[in-house]
Design a protein around this motif. Structure first.
Motif, PDB file in Angstrom:
ATOM      1  N   ARG A   1      70.405 -28.686   9.468  1.00  0.00           N
ATOM      2  CA  ARG A   1      70.343 -29.171  10.776  1.00  0.00           C
ATOM      3  C   ARG A   1      71.525 -30.358  10.601  1.00  0.00           C
ATOM      4  N   SER A   2      71.731 -31.152   9.884  1.00  0.00           N
ATOM      5  CA  SER A   2      72.253 -32.340   9.835  1.00  0.00           C
ATOM      6  C   SER A   2      73.621 -32.173   9.724  1.00  0.00           C
ATOM      7  N   VAL A   3      74.218 -31.095   9.177  1.00  0.00           N
ATOM      8  CA  VAL A   3      75.714 -30.789   9.149  1.00  0.00           C
ATOM      9  C   VAL A   3      75.780 -30.372  10.639  1.00  0.00           C
ATOM     10  N   ASP A   4      76.620 -31.290  11.381  1.00  0.00           N
ATOM     11  CA  ASP A   4      76.518 -31.015  12.778  1.00  0.00           C
ATOM     12  C   ASP A   4      76.925 -29.557  13.170  1.00  0.00           C
ATOM     13  N   MET A   5      76.794 -29.021  14.341  1.00  0.00           N
ATOM     14  CA  MET A   5      76.982 -27.863  14.745  1.00  0.00           C
ATOM     15  C   MET A   5      78.548 -27.656  15.109  1.00  0.00           C
ATOM     16  N   LEU A   6      79.276 -28.835  15.169  1.00  0.00           N
ATOM     17  CA  LEU A   6      80.397 -29.172  15.205  1.00  0.00           C
ATOM     18  C   LEU A   6      81.234 -28.645  14.080  1.00  0.00           C
ATOM     19  N   ILE A   7      80.735 -29.360  12.876  1.00  0.00           N
ATOM     20  CA  ILE A   7      81.379 -29.391  11.697  1.00  0.00           C
ATOM     21  C   ILE A   7      81.093 -27.792  11.140  1.00  0.00           C
ATOM     22  N   TRP A   8      80.173 -27.125  11.263  1.00  0.00           N
ATOM     23  CA  TRP A   8      79.991 -25.557  11.158  1.00  0.00           C
ATOM     24  C   TRP A   8      80.977 -25.064  12.217  1.00  0.00           C
ATOM     25  N   ALA A   9      81.198 -25.183  13.256  1.00  0.00           N
ATOM     26  CA  ALA A   9      82.074 -24.619  14.241  1.00  0.00           C
ATOM     27  C   ALA A   9      83.619 -24.727  13.785  1.00  0.00           C
ATOM     28  N   LEU A  10      83.909 -26.038  13.249  1.00  0.00           N
ATOM     29  CA  LEU A  10      85.215 -26.082  12.583  1.00  0.00           C
ATOM     30  C   LEU A  10      85.534 -25.239  11.590  1.00  0.00           C
ATOM     31  N   PHE A  11      84.512 -25.382  10.531  1.00  0.00           N
ATOM     32  CA  PHE A  11      84.696 -24.544   9.483  1.00  0.00           C
ATOM     33  C   PHE A  11      84.769 -23.223   9.573  1.00  0.00           C
ATOM     34  N   PHE A  12      83.965 -22.496  10.428  1.00  0.00           N
ATOM     35  CA  PHE A  12      84.131 -21.241  10.742  1.00  0.00           C
ATOM     36  C   PHE A  12      85.216 -20.647  11.603  1.00  0.00           C
ATOM     37  N   THR A  13      85.819 -21.672  12.521  1.00  0.00           N
ATOM     38  CA  THR A  13      86.984 -21.134  13.181  1.00  0.00           C
ATOM     39  C   THR A  13      88.119 -21.100  12.147  1.00  0.00           C
ATOM     40  N   ARG A  14      88.064 -22.017  10.912  1.00  0.00           N
ATOM     41  CA  ARG A  14      89.069 -21.918   9.867  1.00  0.00           C
ATOM     42  C   ARG A  14      88.727 -20.642   9.321  1.00  0.00           C
ATOM     43  N   ALA A  15      87.474 -20.287   8.941  1.00  0.00           N
ATOM     44  CA  ALA A  15      87.354 -18.952   8.146  1.00  0.00           C
ATOM     45  C   ALA A  15      87.452 -17.672   8.828  1.00  0.00           C
ATOM     46  N   PHE A  16      87.092 -17.718  10.047  1.00  0.00           N
ATOM     47  CA  PHE A  16      87.210 -16.462  11.148  1.00  0.00           C
ATOM     48  C   PHE A  16      88.134 -16.465  11.889  1.00  0.00           C
ATOM     49  N   GLY A  17      88.970 -17.485  12.092  1.00  0.00           N
ATOM     50  CA  GLY A  17      89.964 -17.664  13.346  1.00  0.00           C
ATOM     51  C   GLY A  17      88.904 -17.818  14.570  1.00  0.00           C
ATOM     52  N   PRO A  18      89.601 -18.691  15.398  1.00  0.00           N
ATOM     53  CA  PRO A  18      88.927 -18.987  16.611  1.00  0.00           C
ATOM     54  C   PRO A  18      88.288 -17.513  17.523  1.00  0.00           C
ATOM     55  N   GLY A  19      86.999 -17.698  18.098  1.00  0.00           N
ATOM     56  CA  GLY A  19      86.523 -16.777  18.639  1.00  0.00           C
ATOM     57  C   GLY A  19      84.906 -16.816  18.533  1.00  0.00           C
ATOM     58  N   PRO A  20      84.232 -15.996  19.289  1.00  0.00           N
ATOM     59  CA  PRO A  20      82.802 -16.007  19.380  1.00  0.00           C
ATOM     60  C   PRO A  20      82.020 -15.643  18.011  1.00  0.00           C
ATOM     61  N   LEU A  21      82.788 -15.031  17.168  1.00  0.00           N
ATOM     62  CA  LEU A  21      82.329 -14.867  15.652  1.00  0.00           C
ATOM     63  C   LEU A  21      82.040 -16.142  15.076  1.00  0.00           C
ATOM     64  N   ALA A  22      83.055 -17.183  15.289  1.00  0.00           N
ATOM     65  CA  ALA A  22      82.809 -18.469  14.616  1.00  0.00           C
ATOM     66  C   ALA A  22      81.882 -19.227  15.307  1.00  0.00           C
ATOM     67  N   GLY A  23      81.775 -19.122  16.628  1.00  0.00           N
ATOM     68  CA  GLY A  23      80.706 -19.871  17.421  1.00  0.00           C
ATOM     69  C   GLY A  23      79.589 -19.390  17.026  1.00  0.00           C
ATOM     70  N   SER A  24      79.084 -18.308  17.040  1.00  0.00           N
ATOM     71  CA  SER A  24      77.934 -17.436  16.807  1.00  0.00           C
ATOM     72  C   SER A  24      77.285 -17.914  15.024  1.00  0.00           C
ATOM     73  N   ALA A  25      78.434 -17.783  14.418  1.00  0.00           N
ATOM     74  CA  ALA A  25      77.928 -18.271  12.843  1.00  0.00           C
ATOM     75  C   ALA A  25      77.401 -19.914  12.891  1.00  0.00           C
ATOM     76  N   ALA A  26      78.323 -20.473  13.540  1.00  0.00           N
ATOM     77  CA  ALA A  26      77.911 -22.076  13.690  1.00  0.00           C
ATOM     78  C   ALA A  26      76.585 -22.254  14.413  1.00  0.00           C
ATOM     79  N   ILE A  27      76.285 -21.558  15.315  1.00  0.00           N
ATOM     80  CA  ILE A  27      74.821 -21.745  15.900  1.00  0.00           C
ATOM     81  C   ILE A  27      74.138 -21.066  14.708  1.00  0.00           C
ATOM     82  N   PHE A  28      74.240 -20.026  14.516  1.00  0.00           N
ATOM     83  CA  PHE A  28      73.472 -19.357  13.339  1.00  0.00           C
ATOM     84  C   PHE A  28      72.826 -20.330  12.130  1.00  0.00           C
TER      85      PHE A  28
END
Lengths: 323, 455
Positions: free
Chosen positions: B296-323
């Protein structure tokens, strides 16, 4: 693990019992069918969504999966001490001349040789954005919540107007408000404050009026009996009852706003979010870790402090439903 | 009311010391709080250099921007240095390739009249002089002396620069006159070309004409039915990008749905091991609870930035961040709900000798399922709102599109269109989630009542 359903009294040979058992069995099987149907629909929606998200994404899930840890590898610095060096803006021996190890923004000298590294200053901006916007939210949400509460409203029409207005503030995308005000007061923390503040009015107002609707109305009746006007009734009957809960929700909001103001920073609202985004997108491991560490510590401190304060204000009750 | 004697007053004080002789920190607490808040606000004003920011801000832009949300303008330009005055329209004008608007009138003697808001706000000009009419005044501008000269007094809605005369006419538009050209900006209420853009063969036709073309007209583009062509033209409208906007909106919805659902699925079993009254191991419970806190405390922003690095920008990264964030949030709320359950049904099932799984299934789950679903719906709703904001950092969805449209500072009508759609989606999802929660709330209410009776 299936429990077989047996009729209450299978041995009894009366037709009525059989009928009852059959009806019950039918009902259960119908219920099971609906449950299965619901789960199937949910699963179908889930897989369709997964497929859609995967299709629309730049990199595909199964293509990227083996490389998922690649992006973590740059995170791990060659020398763990670099994290500390980055955090306190001390030159690293591994400096390659790029911005990876050298902090490009500089130090803020407070007194003599004592300085604050810019990361701390940026974090402070983020926290201040959260605090000021929560304050704005609180100041406006309190009167709005009394107007919107069913039991205390001065006028039903006014109540509906204020309620809809707060819903709108809550649902309006924050980045749009930030973008609009960035064009007016220039990009930076002030635009973020306005955006988060407006959102906080809506969010706090909703929580507040729900509290208001649950107050004990006897105090209000007493004041009404002595001829107090609306303002006096709210001030002396409503406010003292609800203030501890208001403060509790406001503290919760501060936590949320620290997070939001970090995100707003990443889209131009100033503060640490912007640097964090840059650092991650450029792949600066030690720096990213330093900033994440700082953000982490701050969020942890804010969380703990507000939890402690909330316990003091309203007791354990603040923690029952996760608010 | 008779006056009280000093004795009576002190007697009352004696009787209620908790009211009259409260400790100083309680008596002056609110005052200190107020003082502290005021001091903090002064500091914040200094910190954000608020006076400076306010001085440099352009509040006059606010009504301008807001009017741009619901209007569009046309900017014809008239060259005066050609042998004959020619109107010119910008390349991507809302009027299309063949503009012939009825508010530009060519007189028989070669003069042009542009009606900006009927004849009351208009400009008439030839090569030698222009006449601006607005606000009940008629202002002649002479163009013969090498620069535009306002003859007579200059009203306050006209600004006369050295080489240019600017007449502002409020919402209706403005006129700029120099010796070699007249530039008009005329503003219209509404959204231009919302259905068909200027390249579409259906552009400029009335609704009736379009319908009759679709039903019985000749094929406008060989090999495609007119209905398909119209649909394609609407979906790929270059100015409004309906297709792209709706796809991005769907991405936002999908991100929130997928992230919350997957988070719930993962958090569900973990919550049982984290709930202190169910798990046998205290260490496991602590580890899991700290794990939830971490997610929870690793912010959604940080997850989002990491997953855009991993999967490339797009809804997959966003879903993973929210997940990932939701594992933490839902794990915490689920395990708290589990810790609040009534223990008796569980004991009952245990007493029948059922194994661990069966105890959970029949002794615990029926009690908590409404709470779980209600919490998940709450999160779903709030993630639908939140998904726009992580979208702006590249995690897919409508957020980035909104941010880009605003950064160009010109597409405010497009911004408004997207905002309206987002609001619509949020309201619909609010209502769906409220409806489902209300359907459940009876059971939750019963559950709470039973608990209250036994507690």
């Amino acid at each position: 693990m299936t429990l077989s359903v047996t009729a209450p009294s299978a041995t009894a040979s009366s037709g009525a019992t059989h009928q009852m058992a059959d009806a019950w069995r039918r009902q259960t099987s119908l219920r099971r069918f609906y449950t299965a149907l619901g789960v199937a629909l949910l699963l179908a929606a889930m897989f369709a969504s997964m497929w859609f998200a995967d299709e629309a994404n730049a990199g595909h899930f199964f293509d990227r999966l083996p490389h998922i840890l690649d992006f973590l590898s740059w995170l791990i610095p060659k020398d763990w001490n670099d994290v500390w060096r980055a955090l306190f803006d001390v030159a690293s021996p591994h400096d390659t001349g790029t911005q990876e190890f050298n902090f490009p923004l500089g130090r803020i000298y407070v007194w003599g040789g004592f300085y604050i590294p810019e990361y701390f200053e940026l974090m402070l901006t983020t926290v201040n954005v959260a605090l000021v916007s929560t304050f704005i939210g609180f100041i406006f949400a309190v009167p709005f919540s009394f107007i919107a509460a069913r039991n205390l409203t001065p006028h039903p029409v006014l109540r509906l107007v204020v309620k809809r207005f707060m819903e709108l503030l809550r649902a309006f995308p924050e980045i749009v408000i930030a973008g609009l005000f960035a064009a007016i007061v220039s990009i930076g923390p002030v635009a973020a404050i306005i955006a988060i503040g407006l959102h906080s009015i809506g969010a706090l107002g909703k929580l507040f009026y729900e509290i208001n609707e649950n107050i004990d109305m006897r105090a209000e009746e007493g004041l009404r009996a002595v001829g107090a006007n609306w303002f006096e009734r709210v001030r002396f009957a409503g406010l003292p009852q609800v203030l501890p809960n208001f403060m509790s929700y406001t503290l919760l909001r501060i936590e949320i706003n620290v997070r939001i103001s970090t995100i707003m920073g990443a889209v131009g609202g100033g503060g640490i979010g912007e640097e964090l985004k840059l650092s991650i997108s450029r792949g600066f491991g030690a720096k990213t870790l330093a900033m994440v560490l700082l953000l982490f510590t701050t969020i942890f401190i804010v969380d703990q402090f507000s939890a402690w304060l909330r316990r003091k204000l309203v007791g354990e009750q603040a923690f029952v439903m996760g608010a | 009311m008779t006056a009280m004697t000093a004795d009576e007053i002190s007697a009352i004080e004696e009787r209620f010391p908790q009211v009259f002789r409260r400790p100083a920190y309680k008596r002056f607490g609110p005052l200190f709080l107020l003082l502290g808040t005021v001091l903090y606000l002064v500091y914040a004003m200094w910190f954000f250099t608020l006076p400076q920011v306010l001085r440099d801000s352009h509040w006059e832009r606010l009504p301008l921007f807001l009017s741009q949300w619901v209007s569009y303008d046309l900017q014809p330009e008239f060259r005066l240095d050609q042998p004959e005055i020619t109107p010119k329209y910008p390349r991507f004008s809302a009027l299309g390739d063949n503009p012939n608007p009825d508010w530009v009138i060519k007189g028989p003697d070669g003069t042009y009249t542009v009606m900006i808001d009927g004849p009351a706000k208009s400009i008439t000009f030839d090569k030698t002089q222009a006449t601006i009419v607005a606000n009940g005044q008629t202002v002649p501008v002479a163009l013969t002396s090498g620069k535009p000269v306002v003859t007579g007094p200059v009203p306050d809605w006209i600004t006369a620069h050295d080489d240019e005369v600017v007449a502002k006419m409020g919402f209706a538009g403005e006129v700029r006159v120099t010796v070699d050209r007249v530039k008009v900006r005329k503003r219209f209420l509404g959204w231009a070309n919302f259905v068909f853009d200027t390249r579409s063969p259906f552009f400029g036709k009335s609704a009736g004409e379009v319908v009759s073309l679709i039903i019985s007209g000749p094929e406008l583009k060989p090999g495609t039915t007119n209905l398909a062509l119209a649909g394609d033209n609407i979906w790929n409208n270059a100015q409004w990008q309906h297709g792209d906007v709706w796809t991005k909106l769907l991405q936002t919805i999908v991100m929130a749905f997928l992230g919350t659902l997957l988070g719930g699925i993962v958090a569900f079993p973990l919550a049982f091991f984290a709930a202190r009254n169910i798990t046998p191991s205290g260490i496991l419970s602590q580890v899991l609870k700290r794990f939830f806190d971490f997610m929870r405390s690793v912010d959604m922003l940080i997850w989002a930035l990491f997953f855009t690095r991993a999967f490339g920008p797009g809804p997959l990264a966003g879903s993973a961040a929210i997940f990932f964030t939701e594992i933490g949030t839902l794990g915490k709320t689920y395990s708290e709900a589990l810790e609040n359950i009534d223990d008796k049904p569980r004991e009952g099932v245990v007493s029948t000798g059922a194994n661990g799984l069966l105890v959970q299934r029949y002794g615990v789950i029926p009690e908590v399922i409404p709470v779980f679903i209600s919490q998940t719906l709450y999160q779903w709703e709030s993630n639908t709102r939140g998904a726009t904001i992580i979208g702006a950092v590249g995690a897919g969805g409508i957020g980035l599109k909104l941010w880009e449209a605003m950064r160009t500072n010109s597409n405010w009508a497009n911004v408004f269109y997207m905002v309206l759609l987002t609001l619509l989606v949020v309201f619909i999802f609010d209502n769906i989630s409220n409806f489902l929660r209300r359907r459940l709330s009876r059971t939750i209410h019963d559950y709470n009542r039973i608990q209250a009776e036994q507690g």
